[in-house]
Design a protein around this motif. Structure first.
Motif, PDB file in Angstrom:
ATOM      1  N   MET A   1      -0.658   4.371   9.245  1.00 40.73           N
ATOM      2  CA  MET A   1       0.287   5.403   9.673  1.00 40.73           C
ATOM      3  C   MET A   1      -0.319   6.662  10.269  1.00 40.73           C
ATOM      4  O   MET A   1      -0.131   7.471  11.211  1.00 40.73           O
ATOM      5  CB  MET A   1       0.822   5.842   8.282  1.00 40.73           C
ATOM      6  N   TYR A   2      -1.487   7.043   9.582  1.00 40.70           N
ATOM      7  CA  TYR A   2      -2.185   8.339  10.353  1.00 40.70           C
ATOM      8  C   TYR A   2      -2.677   8.097  11.610  1.00 40.70           C
ATOM      9  O   TYR A   2      -3.089   8.752  12.285  1.00 40.70           O
ATOM     10  CB  TYR A   2      -3.164   8.738   9.303  1.00 40.70           C
TER      11      TYR A   2
ATOM     12  N   ASP B   1       7.700  18.485   0.788  1.00 45.18           N
ATOM     13  CA  ASP B   1       7.879  17.754   1.841  1.00 45.18           C
ATOM     14  C   ASP B   1       8.480  16.567   1.955  1.00 45.18           C
ATOM     15  O   ASP B   1       9.523  16.273   1.201  1.00 45.18           O
ATOM     16  CB  ASP B   1       6.377  17.998   2.479  1.00 45.18           C
ATOM     17  N   ASP B   2       7.775  15.688   2.779  1.00 42.39           N
ATOM     18  CA  ASP B   2       7.994  14.269   2.455  1.00 42.39           C
ATOM     19  C   ASP B   2       9.382  13.811   3.308  1.00 42.39           C
ATOM     20  O   ASP B   2      10.043  12.884   2.724  1.00 42.39           O
ATOM     21  CB  ASP B   2       8.233  13.674   1.098  1.00 42.39           C
ATOM     22  N   LEU B   3       9.424  14.489   4.383  1.00 41.01           N
ATOM     23  CA  LEU B   3      10.720  14.132   5.329  1.00 41.01           C
ATOM     24  C   LEU B   3      10.187  13.139   5.886  1.00 41.01           C
ATOM     25  O   LEU B   3       9.120  13.185   6.774  1.00 41.01           O
ATOM     26  CB  LEU B   3      10.985  15.354   6.166  1.00 41.01           C
ATOM     27  N   LEU B   4      10.696  11.784   5.877  1.00 42.93           N
ATOM     28  CA  LEU B   4      10.387  10.569   6.585  1.00 42.93           C
ATOM     29  C   LEU B   4       8.823  10.353   6.615  1.00 42.93           C
ATOM     30  O   LEU B   4       8.168  10.501   7.329  1.00 42.93           O
ATOM     31  CB  LEU B   4      10.578  10.789   8.259  1.00 42.93           C
ATOM     32  N   ILE B   5       8.310   9.989   5.440  1.00 48.34           N
ATOM     33  CA  ILE B   5       7.182   9.498   5.115  1.00 48.34           C
ATOM     34  C   ILE B   5       6.034  10.489   5.066  1.00 48.34           C
ATOM     35  O   ILE B   5       5.429  10.498   6.219  1.00 48.34           O
ATOM     36  CB  ILE B   5       6.809   8.240   5.486  1.00 48.34           C
ATOM     37  N   SER B   6       5.531  11.037   4.223  1.00 48.86           N
ATOM     38  CA  SER B   6       4.395  11.821   4.377  1.00 48.86           C
ATOM     39  C   SER B   6       3.265  10.953   3.769  1.00 48.86           C
ATOM     40  O   SER B   6       2.131  11.060   4.437  1.00 48.86           O
ATOM     41  CB  SER B   6       4.371  13.202   3.865  1.00 48.86           C
ATOM     42  N   GLU B   7       3.348  10.484   2.612  1.00 46.97           N
ATOM     43  CA  GLU B   7       2.126   9.575   2.000  1.00 46.97           C
ATOM     44  C   GLU B   7       2.726   8.317   1.934  1.00 46.97           C
ATOM     45  O   GLU B   7       4.006   7.863   2.047  1.00 46.97           O
ATOM     46  CB  GLU B   7       2.044  10.271   0.597  1.00 46.97           C
ATOM     47  N   PRO B   8       1.842   7.509   2.281  1.00 49.95           N
ATOM     48  CA  PRO B   8       1.985   6.054   1.898  1.00 49.95           C
ATOM     49  C   PRO B   8       2.462   5.439   0.564  1.00 49.95           C
ATOM     50  O   PRO B   8       1.798   5.796  -0.431  1.00 49.95           O
ATOM     51  CB  PRO B   8       0.644   5.398   2.640  1.00 49.95           C
ATOM     52  N   PRO B   9       3.478   5.087   0.046  1.00 48.42           N
ATOM     53  CA  PRO B   9       3.974   4.828  -0.965  1.00 48.42           C
ATOM     54  C   PRO B   9       3.668   3.525  -1.750  1.00 48.42           C
ATOM     55  O   PRO B   9       3.299   2.490  -0.978  1.00 48.42           O
ATOM     56  CB  PRO B   9       5.494   5.136  -1.036  1.00 48.42           C
TER      57      PRO B   9
ATOM     58  N   ARG C   1      -2.565  18.270   4.593  1.00 52.48           N
ATOM     59  CA  ARG C   1      -2.534  19.635   4.534  1.00 52.48           C
ATOM     60  C   ARG C   1      -3.740  19.988   3.699  1.00 52.48           C
ATOM     61  O   ARG C   1      -4.385  21.033   3.468  1.00 52.48           O
ATOM     62  CB  ARG C   1      -1.159  20.039   3.856  1.00 52.48           C
TER      63      ARG C   1
ATOM     64  N   ARG D   1       7.137   2.884  10.169  1.00 55.43           N
ATOM     65  CA  ARG D   1       8.154   3.353   9.131  1.00 55.43           C
ATOM     66  C   ARG D   1       9.157   2.245   8.898  1.00 55.43           C
ATOM     67  O   ARG D   1       9.597   2.206   7.797  1.00 55.43           O
ATOM     68  CB  ARG D   1       8.673   4.652   9.411  1.00 55.43           C
TER      69      ARG D   1
ATOM     70  N   THR E   1      16.402  15.630   9.541  1.00 56.82           N
ATOM     71  CA  THR E   1      15.195  15.290   9.960  1.00 56.82           C
ATOM     72  C   THR E   1      15.135  14.722  11.348  1.00 56.82           C
ATOM     73  O   THR E   1      14.502  14.683  12.013  1.00 56.82           O
ATOM     74  CB  THR E   1      14.425  14.739   8.964  1.00 56.82           C
TER      75      THR E   1
ATOM     76  N   ARG F   1       3.606  17.055   7.708  1.00 53.15           N
ATOM     77  CA  ARG F   1       4.298  16.626   6.525  1.00 53.15           C
ATOM     78  C   ARG F   1       3.657  16.000   5.420  1.00 53.15           C
ATOM     79  O   ARG F   1       3.949  16.192   4.394  1.00 53.15           O
ATOM     80  CB  ARG F   1       5.471  15.542   7.030  1.00 53.15           C
ATOM     81  N   SER F   2       2.439  15.672   5.837  1.00 50.89           N
ATOM     82  CA  SER F   2       1.554  14.826   4.846  1.00 50.89           C
ATOM     83  C   SER F   2       0.905  15.881   3.857  1.00 50.89           C
ATOM     84  O   SER F   2       0.009  16.662   4.444  1.00 50.89           O
ATOM     85  CB  SER F   2       0.684  14.080   5.481  1.00 50.89           C
TER      86      SER F   2
ATOM     87  N   THR G   1       5.747   8.882  -5.230  1.00 48.53           N
ATOM     88  CA  THR G   1       5.657   9.923  -6.031  1.00 48.53           C
ATOM     89  C   THR G   1       6.678  10.552  -6.573  1.00 48.53           C
ATOM     90  O   THR G   1       6.624  10.914  -7.963  1.00 48.53           O
ATOM     91  CB  THR G   1       4.994  11.030  -5.293  1.00 48.53           C
ATOM     92  N   GLU G   2       7.718  10.856  -5.880  1.00 47.71           N
ATOM     93  CA  GLU G   2       8.738  11.653  -6.512  1.00 47.71           C
ATOM     94  C   GLU G   2      10.148  10.859  -6.043  1.00 47.71           C
ATOM     95  O   GLU G   2      10.282  10.271  -5.292  1.00 47.71           O
ATOM     96  CB  GLU G   2       8.804  13.030  -5.791  1.00 47.71           C
TER      97      GLU G   2
ATOM     98  N   ASN H   1       0.806  -1.088  -0.155  1.00 53.42           N
ATOM     99  CA  ASN H   1       0.068  -0.002   0.056  1.00 53.42           C
ATOM    100  C   ASN H   1       0.843   1.247  -0.187  1.00 53.42           C
ATOM    101  O   ASN H   1       0.865   2.116   0.828  1.00 53.42           O
ATOM    102  CB  ASN H   1      -0.776  -0.014   1.481  1.00 53.42           C
ATOM    103  N   PHE H   2       1.737   1.420  -0.998  1.00 55.33           N
ATOM    104  CA  PHE H   2       2.603   2.516  -1.086  1.00 55.33           C
ATOM    105  C   PHE H   2       2.546   3.396  -2.358  1.00 55.33           C
ATOM    106  O   PHE H   2       1.944   2.719  -3.487  1.00 55.33           O
ATOM    107  CB  PHE H   2       3.825   2.186  -0.940  1.00 55.33           C
TER     108      PHE H   2
ATOM    109  N   TYR I   1       4.064  -5.028   3.475  1.00 52.82           N
ATOM    110  CA  TYR I   1       3.695  -3.977   4.496  1.00 52.82           C
ATOM    111  C   TYR I   1       2.126  -4.088   4.399  1.00 52.82           C
ATOM    112  O   TYR I   1       1.629  -4.171   5.503  1.00 52.82           O
ATOM    113  CB  TYR I   1       3.960  -2.669   4.176  1.00 52.82           C
ATOM    114  N   HIS I   2       1.456  -4.382   3.489  1.00 56.69           N
ATOM    115  CA  HIS I   2       0.041  -4.245   3.565  1.00 56.69           C
ATOM    116  C   HIS I   2      -0.742  -5.385   4.401  1.00 56.69           C
ATOM    117  O   HIS I   2      -1.595  -5.496   4.832  1.00 56.69           O
ATOM    118  CB  HIS I   2      -0.630  -4.241   2.376  1.00 56.69           C
TER     119      HIS I   2
ATOM    120  N   ILE J   1      12.500   8.524   1.773  1.00 53.11           N
ATOM    121  CA  ILE J   1      11.847   8.515   2.957  1.00 53.11           C
ATOM    122  C   ILE J   1      12.419   9.509   3.964  1.00 53.11           C
ATOM    123  O   ILE J   1      12.116   9.943   4.867  1.00 53.11           O
ATOM    124  CB  ILE J   1      11.450   7.087   3.516  1.00 53.11           C
TER     125      ILE J   1
END
Lengths: 206, 293
Positions: free
Chosen positions: B51-52, A181-189, B282, B120, B218, B277-278, A172-173, A168-169, B130-131, A204
């Motif tokens: 995660m959230y 952003d995306d310092l240490l996982i902002s979105e699940p990749p 935001r 993480r 970070t 960060r997400s 993106t970039e 489930n990830f 992971y899933h 990450i």
């Protein structure tokens, strides 16, 4: 505070009763502390503690930056075998669904279809343009914008992802220069290939 | 002879008093910010991910910490105005309840940070599975276990705070957890660094060395903020237990309110370095505020 009550119980045993503890904004219950004949400055613990904390944090920072420059050599030996294993399992799992993607996309609604188009486009781009690494990241970023709008479709997406055997990830970039952003996982990749595994773990911590 | 409990020495370390306005502002900001994070995660179905949920757990524990300080201040003000007696049984029970709320907040913070780090870690090292490893149900079960354990220990610690046996494990838990979280992150960091090297060794790669600096920054921010905000208070508890009559210890303990304010600052900083960060979160905020207008 419990620490405060503890003190008052211990110091006031001789004179006051045990039930006579108070909430004080000024903690007078610390009892008779004599400040005669101090060798060092009276705030020495405070100063020493904060200086020690700052030194520790800076030391940690330097250790981490040193890790970026040099790093343990045995890590590099251990990694390639793991990477190869992941790559093999990925290719094996990913070989099937390309044909059945059309079947899936017919069954699911419009929004989640965009997610899979994202997946397939990502794979196509990564296959074609192995030299240029910025191309797929732009593509994936464009497609990824569609995903947040599919608010009700996430459960179905997750189910289809499991059928695709993709975790489930969403990656993106690739470069931190593209993203804010995306310092240490902002979105699940979503990881589509072994290279994406490398990229996501690299991203990450950036 | 009578031990009055007052120290009339001129060179005393007097209590460093933080103005009440500052206290309330910082506490209110912390509560509001974390409440916003919770609302955003609940409203947006895209954010119903393990995660959230762990980030929400951190937000809840931060909120409890700020709430504790606010309530304590309100009760002290009520005491000064005379609405509450200082020696009643009811006040004592209330004080116990609030102490346990505070310790619950501290333990909840530590375990939430641990859960976020572990999540993480699994993301990176068990990416393919992971899933299957971290399903929504498992994440909720893990959170339920964490909070039950924290609630139980906080009540036990608040009731038995006179014993050294509670103070010592409490103060040992703190650096132990920090060290464990640090190890997890350093391992992830090493893997990211070796992957960055591989990408950099490709012929047309444009990854720069500076991106690795960002990772170090970070990580330092994460752990540094937690350390700087909680360690002063933990040291206070240690000193209060073991050397209350030492003048140096007494001078350290006089800055107790500054330490409390630091904990509330942690509640303000944590959402910034974890939740905000997400991109998804935001954009949820923007939607919430745009619709409110």
């Amino acid at each position: 505070m419990s620490a405060l009550r503890l003190i008052s119980n211990r110091t006031s045993q001789q004179a006051l009763s045990n039930s006579d503890y108070t909430w004080e904004y000024e903690y007078y219950e610390y009892g008779p502390v004599s400040f005669e004949g101090l060798k060092a400055h009276k705030y020495s613990i405070v100063i020493g503690f904060w200086v020690g904390l700052a030194v520790f944090v800076i030391f940690m920072f330097f250790v981490l930056t040193l890790l970026t420059k040099t790093g343990a050599p045995h890590q590099d030996n251990a990694e390639p075998s793991e990477k190869r294993f992941r790559m093999n399992s990925f290719v094996a799992d990913f070989g099937r669904p390309l044909e059945s993607e059309r079947v899936f996309s017919c069954q699911i609604a419009e929004e989640s279809r965009s997610l899979f188009h994202f997946c397939i486009n990502e794979v196509e781009h990564l296959d074609k343009a192995k030299q240029s690494q910025k191309g797929p990241s732009l593509e994936s970023r464009i497609h990824f914008q569609e995903v947040p709008r599919s608010s009700g479709m996430l459960e179905e997406d997750l189910n289809c992802l499991t059928k695709f055997n993709i975790p489930n990830f969403v990656n993106t970039e690739q470069n931190s220069s593209l993203g804010e952003d995306d310092l240490l996982i902002s979105e699940p990749p979503i990881i589509l290939e072994s290279k994406s595994v490398m990229q996501s773990s690299h991203r990450i911590l950036d | 002879e009578n031990i009055s409990g007052f120290s009339l020495n001129v060179t005393d370390c007097t209590q460093v008093v933080v103005p009440e306005e500052v206290f309330f502002t910082v506490a209110a900001a912390g509560i509001l910010e974390n409440l916003l994070v919770l609302i955003a995660v609940i409203r947006n179905k895209n954010l119903h991910l393990p995660m959230y949920f762990f980030i929400c757990s951190l937000a809840v524990s931060d909120m409890l910490g700020s709430l504790y300080k606010t309530l304590e201040n309100i009760f002290i003000i009520l005491c000064k105005m005379g609405y509450l007696t200082r020696r009643g049984d009811f006040e004592k029970k209330l004080d116990d309840a609030m102490d346990s709320m505070f310790i619950l907040s501290l333990l909840g913070s530590i375990f939430s940070l641990l859960a976020i780090a572990a999540d993480r870690y699994i993301t990176i090292f068990y990416a393919l599975r992971y899933h299957n490893i971290m399903t929504l149900r498992r994440a909720l079960v893990i959170l339920a276990i964490i909070w039950t354990f924290c609630a139980g220990s906080s009540i036990a610690i608040a009731l038995f705070s006179y014993e050294a046996a509670t103070v010592i494990p409490f103060t040992i838990l703190f650096p132990l957890m920090m060290f464990f979280i640090l190890c997890l992150y350093v391992h992830m960091f090493l893997l990211a660094r070796s992957h960055a090297k591989k990408i950099a060794s490709l012929p047309t790669s444009t990854v720069h060395q500076r991106t690795n600096m960002k990772g170090a920054i970070t990580l330092t921010i994460f752990l540094g903020v937690f350390l700087c905000c909680w360690a002063p208070f933990v040291l206070h508890i240690l000193l209060a237990r073991f050397c209350p009559h030492n003048p140096y210890c007494a001078c350290y303990m006089s800055i107790f309110h500054v330490n409390g304010t630091l904990i509330m600052c942690n509640a303000i900083i944590d959402p910034m370095i974890f939740a905000f960060r997400s991109r998804e979160l935001r954009s949820t905020f923007k939607k919430m505020f745009c619709c409110a207008r």
